[in-house]
Design an enzyme around this catalytic site. Structure first.
Site, PDB file in Angstrom:
ATOM      1  N   HIS A  28       0.825  -1.215   0.000  1.00  0.00           N
ATOM      2  CA  HIS A  28       0.000   0.000   0.000  1.00  0.00           C
ATOM      3  C   HIS A  28       0.859   1.266   0.000  1.00  0.00           C
ATOM      4  CE1 HIS A  28      -4.163   0.857  -0.124  1.00  0.00           C
ATOM      5  NE2 HIS A  28      -4.405   1.099   1.141  1.00  0.00           N
ATOM      6  N   ASN A  81      -6.848   6.543   4.125  1.00  0.00           N
ATOM      7  CA  ASN A  81      -8.262   6.865   3.856  1.00  0.00           C
ATOM      8  C   ASN A  81      -8.617   8.317   4.158  1.00  0.00           C
ATOM      9  OD1 ASN A  81      -8.064   6.606   6.606  1.00  0.00           O
ATOM     10  ND2 ASN A  81      -9.862   5.294   6.851  1.00  0.00           N
ATOM     11  N   ASP A 106      -0.893   2.178  -5.392  1.00  0.00           N
ATOM     12  CA  ASP A 106      -0.961   0.746  -5.673  1.00  0.00           C
ATOM     13  C   ASP A 106      -2.291   0.415  -6.333  1.00  0.00           C
ATOM     14  OD1 ASP A 106      -1.965   1.528  -3.006  1.00  0.00           O
ATOM     15  OD2 ASP A 106      -2.517  -0.577  -2.805  1.00  0.00           O
ATOM     16  N   ASN A 127      -8.988   3.517  -1.057  1.00  0.00           N
ATOM     17  CA  ASN A 127      -9.446   4.524  -0.090  1.00  0.00           C
ATOM     18  C   ASN A 127      -8.728   5.862  -0.217  1.00  0.00           C
ATOM     19  OD1 ASN A 127     -11.438   2.933   1.070  1.00  0.00           O
ATOM     20  ND2 ASN A 127     -10.020   1.993   2.504  1.00  0.00           N
TER      21      ASN A 127
END
Length: 200
Positions: A28, A81, A106, A127
């Site tokens: 991530h 997020n 990603d 997110n």
């Protein structure tokens, strides 16, 4: 007073990730990895950006002359997020048009190491993108870095918050380097030319 117009407006290149050493090697966080390499290339070090919850490096990329571009490299220091708030604050502070924002992130639906460059579109469940789109709309550029789908029954959340596998790490530096090249090409040459080179 100097009024920034789209022609001389800076570009804001945002690497998406989660802050903190425990996340540093996660899939991530590949956006952070690319942003770190770009900062190295412009000879800058990330520093906290005023009131924005982000770290930034200011610099220039491209050859001398009209293709030379002023860029602000950024890593939001919120969690993934909540990326939209810090990016929006930087957009306003540096007077960056939305179309001059590049998110490096990603992407599950692309094979590992494959790149896709695009302008606008949905968030595909990401997110970080969801938060950015909510903050200022979807018409920003994306450098999508393929990480592939989780194996077997592994949950997506577990997969993206795991480090790259040992076999993936063998090629990771090469792919991160290529993603940095792609982001630079997008800013200097424009989307279509960059896509023709990097959308493998």
């Amino acid at each position: 007073m100097d009024v920034t117009t789209p022609a001389n407006a800076p570009w804001l290149i945002v690497g998406l990730g989660n802050p903190g050493p425990e996340y540093a090697g996660n899939r991530h966080n590949v956006g952070f990895m690319v942003a770190d390499l770009l900062a190295e290339r412009v000879g800058g070090r990330f520093k906290r950006a005023g009131k924005a919850q982000a770290q930034v490096v200011e610099g220039r990329i491209g050859p001398p002359g009209p293709a030379n571009r002023r860029v602000v490299l950024a890593k939001p220091m919120s969690f993934m997020n909540l990326s939209g708030g810090p990016v929006n604050a930087l957009k306003d502070f540096y007077k960056v048009p939305v179309a001059n924002i590049v998110a490096i992130h990603d992407e599950l639906d692309i094979d590992y190491g494959v790149l896709r460059l695009k302008l606008g579109g949905g968030d595909n469940g990401h997110n970080g993108l969801k938060s950015m789109t909510k903050a200022f709309g979807s018409e920003y550029h994306r450098v999508r870095f393929g990480i592939g789908r989780p194996p077997g029954r592994m949950q997506v959340a577990d997969f993206v918050l795991k480090d790259f596998s040992s076999s993936e790490r063998k090629e990771l530096d090469y792919f991160v380097d290529r993603a940095a090249d792609a982001a630079e090409a997008l800013v200097i040459e424009g989307l279509e030319r960059a896509q023709s080179t990097y959308n493998s």
